[in-house]
Design an enzyme around this catalytic site. Sequence first.
Site, PDB file in Angstrom:
ATOM      1  CE  LYS A   1      -1.331   2.360   2.992  1.00 54.39           C
ATOM      2  NZ  LYS A   1      -0.950   3.788   3.578  1.00 54.39           N
TER       3      LYS A   1
ATOM      4  CB  THR B   1       2.897   7.079   3.384  1.00 53.44           C
ATOM      5  OG1 THR B   1       3.095   8.096   4.303  1.00 53.44           O
ATOM      6  CG2 THR B   1       1.738   6.283   4.991  1.00 53.44           C
TER       7      THR B   1
ATOM      8  CB  SER C   1     -11.660  16.950   6.801  1.00 55.00           C
ATOM      9  OG  SER C   1     -11.578  16.694   4.978  1.00 55.00           O
TER      10      SER C   1
END
Length: 404
Positions: A184, A195, A404
């Site tokens: 990923k 990441t 968010s």
Amino acid sequence: MPLSPLAPAAFPDLPVIDGVTFATAEAGVKYKNRADVMLALLTPGSTIAGVFTRSATRSANVLDCQEKLGGDQTGPAAIFVNSGNSNAFTGKAGTGSVNAISDAIQSATGVASNRVFTSSTGVIGEPLPHDKIIAKIDELHTAQHASGLHDAARAIMTTDTFAKGSTRQITINGKTVNIAGIAKGSGMIAPDMATMLVYIFTDAAIGFETLQWLLTEQTNKTFNNITVDSDTSTSDTLLVGATGASGVDVTGNDNFAEALHAVMLDLSHQVVRDGEGATKFITITVTGAENDADARKVAMATANSPLVKTAIAGEDPNWGRVVMAVGKSGAKADRDLLAISFGDIKVAENGWVSPTYSEDAGAAYMKGEDITINVDLGIGSGTSTAWTCDLTHEYIRINADYRS
């Protein structure tokens, strides 16, 4: 989130790797109505090797995995991953979460906690709701099956737009050896590593020290030469599990090393192709440097340049930005020896634009999805290749709204 235009046509058909099983579940760590936890169980005697981010603020999971590498390899092993929360910058609570999850896996599966390797990926600085995870451990244990690697690839995704997998099969002394991996990664991608979470499994037999050396060597040729946005994560983890179930000892075998490299290179390229907002896959090849280290400086300075990346996003053959990147890289360079090509199109040479260069040809080349920039410093024999993507408005939108 729309599928990356650079995505592969389909997820590959990954083989069963004898000696390892998988399961996924919906723990609701952040995401709703999707699998967000994965557990892999490896047979006793499996060798586990790993490489990790060198961030000074790396997560509790990374620190724990680093401590556990190289221990007794005789017992079974487990690899656990959650998405949605990175368990990074969470103080002592982060360590407590890792220990609680490891202990729960030991209780459910019998795998000693010092052979449980955990990873977390997602938002930084929020406590990991490990109670939600622990509530799913029994389910993850009972649901184990050998063909669950595709589901595992989906469970570890965050802002990824597609699941990433790769496989190679080789024959050694008449016996088949399989390698299959998942990854990923989409943003916060830069060397040391990204990441990025990567898990590779093989039924080959190989000792820890040999596998660790091989993994480190291949990482420096693959994952440590990719970048999406020049930012290095707190959570990067690449683990390889070798079960030995094939009965084939691959120590010192060049074919195995090449197959592992191929899987790692494929996965690293898929991470770049899923770069947040990416529309172009860019290969930067540097030759003629004083040494390989200087060549890498130039390749990475070019790959990380927002000006280079935005020019390519706009399909502008702005070779002056490449000249800028060479100059700022810190590598030895001479203006009058420098040569730059876009694909097969010679753009600049001898300190000036090439007399054969056509702006129309350069602009037409930039409309493609796969872009190659060749830089020859004309000084020595050093070489390096880096891979990146363009930088678009979509990257800003994704990261402006990430929490968010």
